[in-house]
Design an enzyme around this catalytic site. Structure first.
Site, short mmCIF file in Angstrom:
data_model
loop_
_atom_site.label_atom_id
_atom_site.label_comp_id
_atom_site.label_asym_id
_atom_site.label_seq_id
_atom_site.Cartn_x
_atom_site.Cartn_y
_atom_site.Cartn_z
CD GLU A 1 -1.70 2.18 2.25
OE1 GLU A 1 -2.61 2.99 2.45
OE2 GLU A 1 -0.57 2.31 2.78
CE LYS B 1 -3.42 9.10 4.05
NZ LYS B 1 -4.40 8.35 4.87
O1 G3P Z 1 -4.69 1.27 3.63
C1 G3P Z 1 -5.27 1.55 4.86
C2 G3P Z 1 -4.53 2.53 5.70
O2 G3P Z 1 -3.41 3.00 5.01
C3 G3P Z 1 -5.36 3.63 6.15
O3 G3P Z 1 -4.78 4.41 7.11
O4 G3P Z 1 -3.69 6.44 7.92
O5 G3P Z 1 -2.33 4.50 7.28
O6 G3P Z 1 -3.41 5.87 5.53
P1 G3P Z 1 -3.49 5.35 6.93
CA CA Z 2 -2.60 4.69 3.67
#
Ligand code: G3P
Ligand code: CA
Length: 276
Positions: free
Chosen positions: A68, A144
């Protein structure tokens, strides 16, 4: 041995060999179908600085199924891979990502905050990551804070199109966001690329109406792991969706999610996802 007996023995050996091969192929097909995906969160961020090439390489060498990453836009409109909307926590610089040019962002050290061993790691561009890992490992792209970056969905779509990565399943790309309007916008631009909706913890849970709505433009519902139980997983599946909850940082949580029947697990530690 008589000729008839040796023919019988040979036939028996061939039959046993064929049965063994056949069974193996079937088992492999079943394994790959039922396998829960291991998704390295911001790369293997338990072992290397998040959202850097070092973390993505660690995910690859650890044989994660996907990694990710978080994507935002620089001041000059380039897609850059970083989680926070400022560079303060993960680099030696300060300021908002949207107020820094790509050149300024690339001058920053994005590794030392994690460990001296990673001194000199850079903030990657999305293009750089896609070019290095396309076809080698799946990539789960999180858009994001898209409200800060009008048009970011189009730019992500173009980055995929330029690399012929906008077809379903051929490159194991999924695009997700906490901002569900952004997911819908991306889906309307590239409807063949799988999409996911991220969901933070909500004590109200996810109603059938919400799941039905998600299923009209998304393929995955990815909630906080705290929301997951077997009933929710079954309800998500009933709407034709899969689920990749986040973020696992201990083995016990990993096992609980496996027991609940999830389809993938987003984790800082890919080696914590142990499937029998
Ligand atoms: O992919 C899920 C996760 O990344 C969501 O939270 O804050 O790490 O972007 P965050
Ligand atoms: Ca993330």
């Amino acid at each position: 041995m008589k000729k008839s007996a040796s023919i019988f023995m040979m036939s028996l050996i061939l039959f046993i060999a064929w049965t063994g091969v056949h069974t193996t192929v079937f088992a492999d097909e079943k394994d790959s179908k039922d396998k829960v995906l291991t998704i390295a969160h911001r790369g293997a961020s338990g072992y290397a600085p998040e959202n850097t090439m070092a973390a993505f390489e660690r995910a690859f060498t650890m044989k994660a199924d996907m990694f990710e990453l978080d994507v935002q836009l620089s001041k000059d409109g380039e897609l850059v891979v970083i989680h926070d909307t400022t560079v303060d926590r993960t680099t030696n610089g300060t300021g908002q990502v949207k107020n820094l040019t790509l050149e300024e962002l690339r001058e920053l050290d994005a590794g030392s905050f994690f460990s001296k061993e990673f001194d000199g790691e850079k903030i990657p561009t999305l293009g750089e990551v896609l070019d290095k890992y396309r076809g080698k490992i799946g990539i789960l792209i999180e858009i994001k804070s898209p409200s800060l970056y009008p048009g970011i969905e189009q730019k992500v779509a173009e980055a995929l199109q330029e690399r012929n990565m906008d077809k379903p399943n051929n490159n194991k790309i999924i695009v997700q966001s906490f901002n569900h309007e952004s997911v819908q916008t991306f889906h309307s631009i590239l409807p063949l690329v799988p999409t996911g909706v991220l969901v933070g913890y909500s004590s109200n849970g996810l109603s059938d109406q919400i799941l039905r709505e998600f299923s009209s433009y998304a393929d995955y519902v990815n909630p906080s792991k705290a929301m997951i139980d077997e009933n929710l997983v079954n309800r998500i599946h009933a709407f034709g969706l899969d689920t990749h909850p986040w973020t696992v940082r201990d083995r016990q949580s990993a096992q609980a999610l496996l027991d609940a029947g999830v389809d993938g697990i987003i984790t800082d530690y890919p080696d914590y996802i142990e499937q029998k």
